[in-house]
Design an enzyme around this catalytic site. Structure first.
Site, PDB file in Angstrom:
ATOM      1  N   ARG A  76       0.850  -1.184   0.000  1.00 48.39           N
ATOM      2  CA  ARG A  76       0.000   0.000   0.000  1.00 48.39           C
ATOM      3  C   ARG A  76       0.891   1.242   0.000  1.00 48.39           C
ATOM      4  NH1 ARG A  76      -2.220  -3.613   3.734  1.00 48.39           N
ATOM      5  NH2 ARG A  76      -4.336  -4.327   3.235  1.00 48.39           N
ATOM      6  N   LYS A 100      -2.183  -2.770   8.095  1.00 46.45           N
ATOM      7  CA  LYS A 100      -3.311  -2.121   8.734  1.00 46.45           C
ATOM      8  C   LYS A 100      -3.520  -2.676  10.134  1.00 46.45           C
ATOM      9  CE  LYS A 100      -6.214  -0.756   4.810  1.00 46.45           C
ATOM     10  NZ  LYS A 100      -7.518  -0.973   4.136  1.00 46.45           N
ATOM     11  N   HIS A 171      -2.918   2.067  -5.643  1.00 41.85           N
ATOM     12  CA  HIS A 171      -3.580   0.807  -5.328  1.00 41.85           C
ATOM     13  C   HIS A 171      -3.693  -0.110  -6.535  1.00 41.85           C
ATOM     14  CE1 HIS A 171      -5.249  -0.756  -1.619  1.00 41.85           C
ATOM     15  NE2 HIS A 171      -6.141  -1.421  -2.311  1.00 41.85           N
ATOM     16  N   ARG A 174      -1.345  -3.084  -6.512  1.00 39.07           N
ATOM     17  CA  ARG A 174      -1.770  -4.238  -5.715  1.00 39.07           C
ATOM     18  C   ARG A 174      -2.709  -5.124  -6.535  1.00 39.07           C
ATOM     19  NH1 ARG A 174      -1.440  -4.487  -0.288  1.00 39.07           N
ATOM     20  NH2 ARG A 174      -3.553  -5.299   0.011  1.00 39.07           N
ATOM     21  N   HIS A 197      -3.908  -9.328   3.569  1.00 37.47           N
ATOM     22  CA  HIS A 197      -5.332  -9.306   3.879  1.00 37.47           C
ATOM     23  C   HIS A 197      -5.591 -10.057   5.175  1.00 37.47           C
ATOM     24  CE1 HIS A 197      -6.495  -8.666  -0.623  1.00 37.47           C
ATOM     25  NE2 HIS A 197      -6.129  -7.556  -0.024  1.00 37.47           N
TER      26      HIS A 197
END
Length: 226
Positions: A76, A100, A171, A174, A197
């Protein structure tokens, strides 16, 4: 809108203004998740973009290192902007990424990515007390304050190279990496692990781009194909 309407009708019934449960008569509106198709940059466009960078300059070495990180590891924009020198383990050949939610994951550092970063650190990165890997080119040399700066950098790089990409943000790299991995036979679990993820459901959106596999699920058209 429907949620607000049900709430109002329940309140009206609570006050006694109406006696019937009118909230139950408000229809449910379909709200499908992940309805869009990932807008991925094509492999040849990534190749064209990387080729367009002048690696003979300090700025070019920095730009190339940033772009190849986005393209080869699918990071990211914030993960690249906030990357620190201590996150690089040259002996083990790994890169520690802060995902994240503050979670960290170790990714293998491909040779071409490692060489690009090393070239920038040796012959491109300004002298600074900052521990961030990538610094701004204009004085005073400082780290990127926010991840949106990386998105602007990607937009300018694409425009400079004359590439008509699906989007202008970071993005899409990705999405491009995930699409290429799927095309090469990688599983959704492997793709999700590389992209960081937290939930398998997030990775399932990439099943939409596997057109070859989706064709096997298509039902025959009534009457056959003319």
């Amino acid at each position: 809108m429907t949620t607000a309407l049900r709430s109002f009708l329940r309140y009206a019934r609570y006050r006694g203004d109406v006696t019937l449960d009118l909230a139950a008569a408000v229809p449910v509106v379909a709200n499908w998740s992940m309805t869009s198709i990932p807008r991925a940059i094509a492999t040849d466009q990534v190749r064209q973009l990387l080729t367009s960078i002048d690696r003979g300059t300090a700025i070019g070495r920095r730009d190339y290192a940033i772009l190849i990180l986005l393209a080869r590891l699918g990071l990211r924009s914030g993960e690249v902007a906030f990357l620190e020198l201590d996150d690089l383990d040259w002996n083990a050949g790994t890169l520690s990424v802060c995902r994240k939610g503050g979670q960290r994951s170790d990714l293998p550092l491909p040779e071409e990515v490692g060489k690009a970063i090393a070239a920038y650190l040796r012959r491109g990165r300004p002298h600074s007390t900052s521990r961030r890997v990538f610094l701004r080119a204009k004085a005073p040399s400082a780290a990127f304050v926010e991840q949106v700066a990386l998105d602007r950098f990607v937009r300018h790089s694409l425009e400079r190279a004359g590439i008509n990409a699906p989007t202008l943000g970071a993005h899409q790299f990705r999405h491009g990496l995930a699409t290429e991995m799927l095309r090469q036979g990688a599983s959704l679990a492997e793709i999700g692990e590389v992209l960081g993820h937290r939930h398998p459901q997030t990775t399932k959106i990439y099943t939409k781009v596997d057109v070859k596999a989706l064709r096997t699920l298509a039902l025959p058209w009534p009457g056959g194909v003319r």
